[in-house]
Write a protein that holds these residues in place. Structure first.
Motif, PDB file in Angstrom:
ATOM      1  N   ASP A  27       0.870  -1.168   0.000  1.00  0.00           N
ATOM      2  CA  ASP A  27       0.000   0.000   0.000  1.00  0.00           C
ATOM      3  C   ASP A  27       0.908   1.220   0.000  1.00  0.00           C
ATOM      4  O   ASP A  27       1.331   1.693   1.053  1.00  0.00           O
ATOM      5  CB  ASP A  27      -0.925  -0.010   1.220  1.00  0.00           C
ATOM      6  N   GLY A  28       1.265   1.667  -1.190  1.00  0.00           N
ATOM      7  CA  GLY A  28       2.216   2.764  -1.297  1.00  0.00           C
ATOM      8  C   GLY A  28       3.576   2.307  -0.824  1.00  0.00           C
ATOM      9  O   GLY A  28       4.152   1.383  -1.364  1.00  0.00           O
ATOM     10  N   ARG A  29       4.066   2.952   0.223  1.00  0.00           N
ATOM     11  CA  ARG A  29       5.355   2.559   0.793  1.00  0.00           C
ATOM     12  C   ARG A  29       5.186   1.749   2.063  1.00  0.00           C
ATOM     13  O   ARG A  29       6.120   1.574   2.837  1.00  0.00           O
ATOM     14  CB  ARG A  29       6.196   3.800   1.067  1.00  0.00           C
ATOM     15  N   THR A  30       3.998   1.248   2.276  1.00  0.00           N
ATOM     16  CA  THR A  30       3.753   0.352   3.403  1.00  0.00           C
ATOM     17  C   THR A  30       3.689  -1.063   2.857  1.00  0.00           C
ATOM     18  O   THR A  30       2.833  -1.385   2.044  1.00  0.00           O
ATOM     19  CB  THR A  30       2.434   0.705   4.124  1.00  0.00           C
ATOM     20  N   ILE A  31       4.628  -1.876   3.289  1.00  0.00           N
ATOM     21  CA  ILE A  31       4.750  -3.248   2.804  1.00  0.00           C
ATOM     22  C   ILE A  31       4.528  -4.197   3.967  1.00  0.00           C
ATOM     23  O   ILE A  31       5.102  -4.016   5.035  1.00  0.00           O
ATOM     24  CB  ILE A  31       6.157  -3.514   2.219  1.00  0.00           C
ATOM     25  N   SER A  32       3.727  -5.200   3.741  1.00  0.00           N
ATOM     26  CA  SER A  32       3.535  -6.252   4.738  1.00  0.00           C
ATOM     27  C   SER A  32       4.274  -7.486   4.234  1.00  0.00           C
ATOM     28  O   SER A  32       4.043  -7.941   3.114  1.00  0.00           O
ATOM     29  CB  SER A  32       2.047  -6.557   4.913  1.00  0.00           C
ATOM     30  N   ILE A  33       5.210  -7.978   5.058  1.00  0.00           N
ATOM     31  CA  ILE A  33       5.978  -9.161   4.669  1.00  0.00           C
ATOM     32  C   ILE A  33       5.679 -10.299   5.633  1.00  0.00           C
ATOM     33  O   ILE A  33       5.244 -10.085   6.758  1.00  0.00           O
ATOM     34  CB  ILE A  33       7.494  -8.875   4.625  1.00  0.00           C
ATOM     35  N   ASN A  34       5.943 -11.498   5.152  1.00  0.00           N
ATOM     36  CA  ASN A  34       5.761 -12.701   5.964  1.00  0.00           C
ATOM     37  C   ASN A  34       7.018 -13.546   5.806  1.00  0.00           C
ATOM     38  O   ASN A  34       7.453 -13.823   4.690  1.00  0.00           O
ATOM     39  CB  ASN A  34       4.528 -13.476   5.509  1.00  0.00           C
ATOM     40  N   CYS A  35       7.591 -13.928   6.943  1.00  0.00           N
ATOM     41  CA  CYS A  35       8.802 -14.739   6.925  1.00  0.00           C
ATOM     42  C   CYS A  35       8.562 -16.026   7.699  1.00  0.00           C
ATOM     43  O   CYS A  35       7.998 -15.988   8.797  1.00  0.00           O
ATOM     44  CB  CYS A  35       9.965 -13.978   7.541  1.00  0.00           C
ATOM     45  N   PRO A  36       8.994 -17.160   7.165  1.00  0.00           N
ATOM     46  CA  PRO A  36       8.785 -18.429   7.855  1.00  0.00           C
ATOM     47  C   PRO A  36       9.524 -18.506   9.191  1.00  0.00           C
ATOM     48  O   PRO A  36       9.139 -19.276  10.061  1.00  0.00           O
ATOM     49  CB  PRO A  36       9.305 -19.478   6.871  1.00  0.00           C
ATOM     50  N   GLY A  37      10.553 -17.679   9.380  1.00  0.00           N
ATOM     51  CA  GLY A  37      11.320 -17.687  10.621  1.00  0.00           C
ATOM     52  C   GLY A  37      10.730 -16.816  11.711  1.00  0.00           C
ATOM     53  O   GLY A  37      11.344 -16.633  12.750  1.00  0.00           O
ATOM     54  N   GLY A  38       9.561 -16.236  11.451  1.00  0.00           N
ATOM     55  CA  GLY A  38       8.888 -15.429  12.460  1.00  0.00           C
ATOM     56  C   GLY A  38       9.385 -13.996  12.527  1.00  0.00           C
ATOM     57  O   GLY A  38      10.017 -13.486  11.609  1.00  0.00           O
TER      58      GLY A  38
END
Length: 59
Positions: A27-38
């Motif tokens: 969302d623009g410069r807001t990024i949601s990331i997901n990592c398997p390592g928590g």
């Protein structure tokens, strides 16, 4: 899309893929990331992105 925004997304994409994470949403410069390592891996990924962005912009 501005060139600056494209560059930002390319950096985020590169770093997340190298660290085994995925981009969940943008969302623009807001990024949601997901990592398997928590959370620890997510923080490492975010810090790597920040280092590259700061180096690129000279901040």
């Amino acid at each position: 899309m501005l060139q600056e925004d494209q560059d930002f997304l390319q950096i985020v994409s590169l770093v997340t893929s190298q660290l085994g994470c995925t981009i969940e949403s943008v969302d623009g410069r807001t990024i949601s990331i997901n990592c398997p390592g928590g959370k620890e891996q997510e923080i490492k990924c975010a810090m790597a992105i920040e280092e590259i962005i700061e180096g690129k912009t000279g901040l």
